[in-house]
Design an enzyme around this catalytic site. Structure first.
Site, PDB file in Angstrom:
ATOM      1  NE  ARG A  54      17.634  -4.951 -10.776  1.00  0.00           N
ATOM      2  CZ  ARG A  54      16.553  -4.670 -11.489  1.00  0.00           C
ATOM      3  NH1 ARG A  54      16.560  -4.831 -12.801  1.00  0.00           N
ATOM      4  NH2 ARG A  54      15.449  -4.228 -10.891  1.00  0.00           N
ATOM      5  CB  CYS A  55      19.620  -9.881 -16.719  1.00  0.00           C
ATOM      6  SG  CYS A  55      20.356  -8.287 -17.092  1.00  0.00           S
ATOM      7  CG  MET A  56      20.650 -14.332 -15.961  1.00  0.00           C
ATOM      8  SD  MET A  56      22.099 -15.411 -16.144  1.00  0.00           S
ATOM      9  CE  MET A  56      23.251 -14.660 -14.985  1.00  0.00           C
TER      10      MET A  56
END
Length: 423
Positions: A410-412
């Site tokens: 999700r961060c990326m």
């Protein structure tokens, strides 16, 4: 030719249509153990391994929807002379680098885009620069592979983040330029960097890792070391300005430590209409961290109240989500270990179809027990496995190196367009 796309994100798990990523480049290696802390890393990464792993993420995303790279989008924007001038002026003023404006202005759009992300080495052509301990005139954006944080899509708008650390400010400035000026994307932007006259108080910061769209009328936002109460008040004030019938913000307070709790999506992510991934000790356990419900009606806050936990608060709003435990449900130590390596951090490409790290074996086993078919990313990329049309699945990517950077799938990823969910 790709048609222009409108920003539209009304959930965390609607079928993916468009997403922005940044494949890690030389900026990841431009740090040492000594400078890693300033770069917000607790370790230094091996670029060749990180890129190999990232290729799996990009390969799966490219099969799910339109997958765009920050560097390509930025280079396209920089072809416009006035936009280029304005952006360079803003960046050089922000970072006290006016002395290199002219040399940057003379670069090609592609090279300028690369240097704005990978850094501008200091030119030691006078005594001050020769004696400087700095390596760069503009520091590399070490964290830009985590494209989630600098901008947040919500319905037809994009919130431009106000980063908690100045070393990341340029990421938000670049994303604002892309969303305001790229010919492929139609978006309205709201800048937390420039809140204008909104009464939001001091110390405003808000990052996308804390910002989750549960439903068109429900936001879930974490507050901790990266997103402040003033940052959430900025979102609240923008909602009030619209004077819509009823909207909800659920706020989850996060601890300052350990560093793996920096964002809400490290302890809680949506998986489907009826499922979420949780780090059980924080989200469901008995602790001192508040869960708060803010209700807004026709431009006025009509309720602020405390809730027992996020899943119960969402259930009251008609979203009955079964919590699935990061690290499994048997052993606290295993939960802690897998949460540290982004075991609660998943990205949905469609309802019930998610991407996460294969290294978190107990988390993946728990998902499998709950009906998620386990599929290796490389098998999808090679055509040896297909993403099921309607079934639940978890697509696993390698993460021995990427996870050490402090973020997960999700961060990326920064989704800017999803299909509406059939509720």
């Amino acid at each position: 030719m790709i048609n222009k796309m409108n920003v539209n994100v009304a959930s965390e798990f609607g079928e993916l249509e468009g997403v922005i990523i940044h494949t890690p480049g030389l900026e990841v290696e431009e740090m040492t153990p000594e400078t890693a802390k300033r770069a917000l890393y607790s370790d230094i990464l091996n670029l060749s391994v990180a890129r190999e792993e990232y290729t799996q993420l990009k390969g799966v995303l490219s099969k799910a929807g339109l997958c765009l790279e920050v560097t390509d989008l930025l280079a396209e924007v920089l072809k416009n002379g006035q936009i280029r001038t304005d952006l360079l002026n803003e960046i050089c003023n922000q970072e006290n680098a006016e002395n290199i404006y002219q040399e940057l202005a003379e670069l090609s759009p592609d090279e300028l885009a690369r240097q704005l992300i990978q850094g501008v080495p200091i030119n030691r052509n006078n005594l001050s620069r020769y004696l400087s301990n700095e390596r760069f005139s503009l520091w590399p954006l070490h964290n830009f592979l985590f494209t989630r944080d600098a901008s947040m899509s919500f319905r037809d708008e994009v919130v431009i983040g106000k980063m908690a650390n100045k070393v990341r400010d340029r990421e938000a400035t670049i994303m604002e330029a892309i969303f305001n000026h790229h010919p492929l994307i139609e978006a309205k932007t709201l800048s937390a960097q420039k809140p204008g006259s909104l009464p939001v108080g001091k110390n405003l910061s808000i990052e996308g890792g804390d910002f989750q769209v549960a439903r068109e009328d429900v936001l879930v936002i974490g507050t901790g070391v990266r997103t402040t109460a003033a940052g959430i008040d900025f979102i609240l004030e923008t909602i009030k300005e619209k004077k819509e019938p009823i909207r909800h913000i659920l706020v989850q307070e996060l601890p300052d430590m350990p560093e793996s709790f920096i964002h809400l999506d490290m302890v809680f992510t949506f998986l489907d209409r009826d499922a979420c991934m949780v780090y059980e000790p924080l989200i469901l356990g008995t602790n001192r961290f508040h869960t708060i419900h803010i209700q807004v009606e026709n431009g006025e806050v009509t309720k602020i109240s405390e809730e027992k936990n996020l899943p119960k608060a969402l259930r009251k709003l008609g979203m009955d989500l079964k919590p699935i435990y990061c690290g499994g449900s048997k052993d606290l130590w295993t939960q802690e270990r897998e949460q540290w390596h982004s075991g609660a951090n998943f990205f949905a490409i469609a309802p019930g179809q998610i991407i996460g790290y294969e290294r978190n074996v107990y988390t993946i086993e728990e998902l499998n027990k709950q009906g998620f078919e386990v599929i290796k990313a490389q098998a999808v990329i090679d055509g040896k496995a297909e993403i099921p049309k309607n079934g639940k699945c978890v697509i696993t990517i390698a993460g021995s190196e990427l996870a050490r950077g402090g973020g997960g799938a999700r961060c990326m990823t920064m989704p800017f367009c999803r299909k509406k969910v059939d509720w």
